[in-house]
Design a protein around this motif. Structure first.
Motif, mmCIF file in Angstrom:
data_model
loop_
_atom_site.group_PDB
_atom_site.id
_atom_site.type_symbol
_atom_site.label_atom_id
_atom_site.label_comp_id
_atom_site.label_asym_id
_atom_site.label_seq_id
_atom_site.Cartn_x
_atom_site.Cartn_y
_atom_site.Cartn_z
ATOM 1 N N ALA A 131 -11.872 17.699 0.797
ATOM 2 C CA ALA A 131 -12.729 18.136 1.172
ATOM 3 C C ALA A 131 -14.151 18.897 0.352
ATOM 4 N N SER A 132 -13.333 19.602 0.044
ATOM 5 C CA SER A 132 -13.219 21.474 -0.103
ATOM 6 C C SER A 132 -13.890 20.943 -1.553
ATOM 7 N N ASN A 133 -13.266 20.481 -2.650
ATOM 8 C CA ASN A 133 -13.170 20.467 -4.222
ATOM 9 C C ASN A 133 -14.676 20.352 -4.257
ATOM 10 N N GLY A 134 -15.431 21.172 -5.092
ATOM 11 C CA GLY A 134 -16.625 20.858 -5.699
ATOM 12 C C GLY A 134 -17.742 21.894 -4.690
ATOM 13 N N LEU A 135 -16.983 22.461 -3.345
ATOM 14 C CA LEU A 135 -17.819 23.627 -2.981
ATOM 15 C C LEU A 135 -17.028 24.693 -3.153
ATOM 16 N N GLU A 136 -17.969 25.592 -3.625
ATOM 17 C CA GLU A 136 -18.808 27.166 -3.773
ATOM 18 C C GLU A 136 -18.329 28.074 -2.936
ATOM 19 N N PHE A 137 -16.523 27.874 -2.918
ATOM 20 C CA PHE A 137 -15.752 29.179 -1.387
ATOM 21 C C PHE A 137 -16.094 30.434 -2.183
ATOM 22 N N HIS A 138 -15.904 30.899 -3.230
ATOM 23 C CA HIS A 138 -15.343 32.308 -3.670
ATOM 24 C C HIS A 138 -16.963 32.912 -3.383
ATOM 25 N N LEU A 139 -17.331 33.995 -2.362
ATOM 26 C CA LEU A 139 -18.026 34.663 -1.837
ATOM 27 C C LEU A 139 -18.344 36.120 -1.850
ATOM 28 N N LYS A 140 -19.351 36.475 -2.384
ATOM 29 C CA LYS A 140 -20.115 37.675 -2.963
ATOM 30 C C LYS A 140 -19.783 38.856 -1.994
ATOM 31 N N GLU A 141 -19.651 39.774 -2.165
ATOM 32 C CA GLU A 141 -19.925 41.429 -1.431
ATOM 33 C C GLU A 141 -21.362 41.988 -1.102
ATOM 34 N N GLN A 142 -21.501 42.017 0.153
ATOM 35 C CA GLN A 142 -22.955 42.055 0.007
ATOM 36 C C GLN A 142 -22.207 43.815 0.756
ATOM 37 N N ILE A 143 -21.577 44.323 0.861
ATOM 38 C CA ILE A 143 -21.586 45.468 2.171
ATOM 39 C C ILE A 143 -21.944 46.599 1.418
ATOM 40 N N LEU A 144 -23.112 46.787 2.536
ATOM 41 C CA LEU A 144 -24.466 47.901 2.734
ATOM 42 C C LEU A 144 -24.198 48.832 3.543
ATOM 43 N N SER A 145 -25.163 49.400 3.948
ATOM 44 C CA SER A 145 -24.905 50.578 5.233
ATOM 45 C C SER A 145 -26.617 50.598 5.538
#
Length: 489
Positions: A131-145
Motif C-alpha cells: 500500500a505504501s509503494n509509490g507514495l512519498e514518505f520521506h518528509l522534509k524538515e521545516q524547523i523554524l522559530s
C-alpha cells in the motif's frame, strides 16, 4: 483526644481516630476518614448513614453513587447536584463530526497483535509495504522559530521539559508565519487546547494586530493560569468545553456574528481528535459557510449576460480565494495508536489501496512501534523535573506511552527493534497520507513535514494545509508566490 480501636495488621498504619474527625474507617486506604463531622456527630456528611439522626437516612445519589444525600432531601439535591446533566451549549450537535455511521463496516472482534501468528504478521507487513509503494514518505524538515518566543527560549529558569515545549511552539508559530496565517481579521481555533499555551503565544505574536479572536476547544473542565494572561482588549479568548466530535463551529456565537475566516491549530492533537478536527473544519464549517455564501444571481438581460461573461470566471475565483472560510490548518500530529476507523477521514484512501478496517486496526496499533523508545525517555525526564510547573507540562500523549502493554516481547525472533520502528513509522505515514488525500480532495494544499528534531519530541510531524485557490498557479495571487514556492520545494 483519640479513640483507640482494636489493633490489627490491616489497621496498623492508622490505629486511632483523631478527635474532631470522622469516625468512619476507609478500608481501601487503611485509615480513618479525614473529614470533619458536624458538631455533636461522629461521622461526616458523606458517611452519615453510619449513624441514626432523628430517623433520617442517607442514600447514594442516583446521579453519582460516589456521594450520598439525605433521603428526604433527594429532590432538592437533584436540582443542584454537580453530576446532573447540564444544558448543552448552542454549538453542541450530537456526533456531527463523528464520520462513519454504518456500523457494518466496523469489525466485531479486534484481534490483539500478540495473538497473531508469524505468518499473519508477515502478511500484514506485506500489505503495508504494498500500500505504501509509490507514495512519498520521506518528509522534509521545516524547523523554524518565532521572535515571540525568543525571550522565553533564552530564560535560564526554564527546565529541560519546558524548553522542549517552547521549541515546539516556536516552530509551529514559525510555520504559521511562513504560510501567512498570522494576520488580522481571523479566528484562531486551538483544538485540544489544554492550558491554551499555543493560543497564548499566537496572541503574543499578534500583539499589534486588530480584530483577532481565539477559541480554545477542550472537553475537560480544568482551566489553567495561562488564561489569566489573556488581557489584551483587542483579542478575545473563549473556551468551548465540548468534545470535538460534537462541535458545530457554525453555531458558535462569535463566528456566527463576525463571519471571520478560521485557522485551525493544535499541538499534539491525539489520534482520532485530529480526524474529528479536520472534519469539523473542512467538511462541516467550510461546506456550510460556502453554501450560505451561494446566493442566487440576479436576473440579467441577454446583453448584460454577454457583457459580464468574460469576467465572471476570474471574479468568482478571486472572491472564493478571499472569502475561504478555513484560511489554514496547522496541527502537530501524534498518538496514531489512538486513531479509530469510525472517525478516520482517510477511509476512502485505505479502500483504494485494498485495505479495510481490519488492516487499519492492526496498523493503528503497530504505529506505536515507531515511538517505543518514548516510554523510557519520558520516565527519565519526569524523574529529573522537580518543579510543579515543569511536571505539569508533560503532555497527555507522553503519559499515554506508559500505559502501552509491557511484558515479554511477543515479536522477539520475528522483528528486530529497528525493524519495528521502521514499520511503526510506515504505519504512521500511511495513516497520515489518508488525511492528506482527504484534504486535497476538498480543495486544500496539504503538506507533512518534520517541524522539530526527534531529540525534542519523537512525535515531530506537522500537518499544514491552506486553500489551493491561494496558490499562484491557480489564482495568480502574487502575495503568496514566495510562500508556496518554498512549500512546493
Amino acid at each position: 483526644a483519640e479513640i483507640p480501636v482494636p489493633a490489627s495488621p490491616a489497621r496498623e498504619p492508622s490505629r486511632f481516630c483523631t478527635a474532631g474527625r470522622c469516625a468512619y474507617f476507609v478500608e481501601r486506604k487503611k485509615r480513618f476518614c479525614k473529614m470533619a463531622p458536624a458538631p455533636g456527630r461522629r461521622f461526616c456528611g458523606e458517611h452519615g448513614q453510619q449513624e441514626e439522626e432523628n430517623g433520617r437516612k442517607r442514600i447514594p445519589c442516583p446521579l453519582d453513587p460516589k456521594h450520598t444525600v439525605y433521603e428526604d432531601q433527594l429532590q432538592k439535591h437533584l436540582k443542584k447536584c454537580n453530576s446532573r446533566e447540564k444544558p448543552k451549549p448552542v454549538y453542541f450537535v450530537q456526533d456531527i463530526n463523528a464520520g462513519l455511521q454504518d456500523v457494518a463496516e466496523i469489525p466485531e472482534k479486534r484481534v490483539p497483535l500478540s495473538s497473531l501468528s508469524k505468518e499473519e504478521l508477515e502478511n500484514l507487513i506485506i500489505k503495508l509495504k504494498k500500500a505504501s509503494n509509490g507514495l512519498e514518505f520521506h518528509l522534509k524538515e521545516q524547523i523554524l522559530s518565532h521572535q515571540a518566543l525568543q525571550e522565553a527560549l533564552n530564560d535560564p529558569k526554564n527546565g529541560e521539559s519546558a524548553f522542549k515545549h517552547l521549541k515546539q511552539q516556536a516552530s509551529i508559530l514559525g510555520n504559521m508565519e511562513k504560510l501567512h496565517l498570522l494576520g488580522p481579521g481571523r479566528c484562531f481555533i486551538e483544538f485540544g487546547a489544554g492550558r491554551g499555551k499555543l493560543s497564548h503565544w499566537v496572541d503574543v505574536a499578534l500583539q499589534n494586530v486588530e480584530d483577532v479572536q481565539f477559541l480554545l476547544v477542550e472537553r475537560a473542565t480544568t482551566r489553567f493560569k495561562v488564561d489569566g494572561k489573556h488581557q489584551r482588549r483587542d483579542s478575545i479568548f473563549e473556551r468551548l468545553q465540548v468534545d470535538i466530535q460534537h462541535l458545530c463551529l457554525n453555531k458558535v456565537p462569535i463566528l456566527e456574528k463576525k463571519k471571520l475566516p478560521v485557522v485551525g491549530m493544535g499541538k499534539h492533537l491525539c489520534g482520532a481528535a485530529t480526524d474529528l478536527a479536520l472534519r469539523c473544519l473542512v467538511e462541516r464549517y467550510a461546506a456550510c459557510c460556502d453554501a450560505q455564501n451561494e446566493e442566487p444571481a440576479p436576473k440579467r438581460s441577454r446583453t448584460d449576460q454577454a457583457e459580464v461573461a468574460s469576467n465572471s470566471s476570474a471574479d468568482n475565483e478571486s472572491s472564493k480565494a478571499d472569502c475561504k472560510p478555513v484560511a489554514g490548518i496547522v496541527i502537530a500530529l501524534c498518538c496514531h495508536h489512538k486513531c479509530d476507523w469510525t472517525h478516520y477521514v482517510g477511509r476512502e484512501f485505505f479502500k483504494s489501496v485494498g485495505l479495510g478496517p481490519v488492516e487499519f486496526h492492526c496498523f493503528q496499533r503497530m504505529s506505536s512501534w515507531a515511538t517505543c523508545g518514548m516510554r523510557e525517555t519520558t520516565n527519565k525526564a519526569s524523574a529529573s523535573e522537580a518543579s510543579e510547573e515543569q511536571t505539569g507540562d508533560t503532555e497527555e500523549h507522553e503519559q499515554a506511552f506508559s500505559k502501552i502493554e509491557s511484558g515479554p516481547d511477543t515479536l522477539q525472533g520475528i522483528l528486530t527493534v529497528e525493524e519495528r520502528k521502521e514499520i511503526g513509522s510506515l504505519c504512521k505515514r500511511l495513516i497520515d497520507h489518508g488525511r492528506i488525500e482527504y484534504l486535497q480532495q476538498r480543495g486544500y494544499k496539504a503538506v507533512l513535514q518534520y517541524y522539530i528534531e526527534s531529540a525534542v519530541s519523537l512525535e515531530n510531524v506537522l500537518l499544514t494545509a491552506v486553500p489551493s485557490l491561494l496558490f499562484p498557479s491557480v489564482s495568480g495571487n502574487s502575495k503568496y508566490a514566495n510562500q508556496f514556492a518554498s512549500v512546493e520545494k
